[in-house]
Design an enzyme around this catalytic site. Sequence first.
Site, PDB file in Angstrom:
ATOM      1  N   HIS A  53      18.608   8.138  -9.216  1.00  0.00           N
ATOM      2  CA  HIS A  53      17.780   6.661  -9.092  1.00  0.00           C
ATOM      3  C   HIS A  53      16.406   7.068  -8.338  1.00  0.00           C
ATOM      4  O   HIS A  53      16.256   7.984  -7.957  1.00  0.00           O
ATOM      5  CB  HIS A  53      18.380   6.094  -7.529  1.00  0.00           C
ATOM      6  CG  HIS A  53      20.042   5.733  -7.970  1.00  0.00           C
ATOM      7  ND1 HIS A  53      20.900   4.667  -7.124  1.00  0.00           N
ATOM      8  CD2 HIS A  53      21.067   5.983  -8.907  1.00  0.00           C
ATOM      9  CE1 HIS A  53      22.030   4.474  -7.536  1.00  0.00           C
ATOM     10  NE2 HIS A  53      21.944   5.333  -8.748  1.00  0.00           N
ATOM     11  N   GLU A  55      14.778   5.882  -5.991  1.00  0.00           N
ATOM     12  CA  GLU A  55      14.643   6.202  -4.635  1.00  0.00           C
ATOM     13  C   GLU A  55      14.608   7.777  -4.460  1.00  0.00           C
ATOM     14  O   GLU A  55      13.765   8.211  -3.811  1.00  0.00           O
ATOM     15  CB  GLU A  55      15.448   5.388  -3.864  1.00  0.00           C
ATOM     16  CG  GLU A  55      15.124   4.015  -3.860  1.00  0.00           C
ATOM     17  CD  GLU A  55      16.300   3.502  -4.764  1.00  0.00           C
ATOM     18  OE1 GLU A  55      16.457   3.770  -5.747  1.00  0.00           O
ATOM     19  OE2 GLU A  55      16.759   2.579  -4.318  1.00  0.00           O
ATOM     20  N   CYS A  83      20.805   1.004  -2.911  1.00  0.00           N
ATOM     21  CA  CYS A  83      22.225   1.103  -2.600  1.00  0.00           C
ATOM     22  C   CYS A  83      22.514   1.857  -1.437  1.00  0.00           C
ATOM     23  O   CYS A  83      21.588   2.455  -1.014  1.00  0.00           O
ATOM     24  CB  CYS A  83      22.973   1.643  -4.023  1.00  0.00           C
ATOM     25  SG  CYS A  83      22.456   3.496  -4.328  1.00  0.00           S
ATOM     26  N   CYS A  86      21.245   5.634  -1.738  1.00  0.00           N
ATOM     27  CA  CYS A  86      19.809   5.746  -1.464  1.00  0.00           C
ATOM     28  C   CYS A  86      19.484   5.279  -0.125  1.00  0.00           C
ATOM     29  O   CYS A  86      18.379   6.096   0.470  1.00  0.00           O
ATOM     30  CB  CYS A  86      19.096   4.815  -2.568  1.00  0.00           C
ATOM     31  SG  CYS A  86      19.178   5.342  -4.147  1.00  0.00           S
TER      32      CYS A  86
END
Length: 148
Positions: A53, A55, A83, A86
């Site tokens: 991801h 992040e 999410c 993260c």
Amino acid sequence: MTREEKFMKLALRQAQLSAKADEVPIGAVVVKDGKVVARAHNMRNRSHDATEHAELVAIRRACKRLGDWRLTGCDIYVTLEPCVMCLGACYNARLSNVYFGAFDLSGEGCVQLSEAIGHTLNHELTVRGGILQRQCSQLLTDYFVTKR
């Protein structure tokens, strides 16, 4: 233009790179003392790694650049509400603030969770959403329209 909008625009540029690579267009930047220390975008498809991801990639890069797993005094700007995975990384990295653009309407976002658990952890993290929300949301909408 506010400081938050300035850095969110940089995250949006990362999200656009993600879309060009046929990844879900999410971008992130990590900032310390008003300077960008890391930039990233989603790379799950390319890497075949569910944890790539924006992040997490940005946090890894910031840790490497700063030479510490603690990102104390750093903020992260991300185009979509993080999410749970993260959000956990943001807490563990000791980030100070999470600023995001679009709210995750799927219900998998972090705002409610952060409010529920934030005061029970040994690190305080401020989460604020809706920064350049229209632009961030539109980029995601446009991407998924092309996929349907």
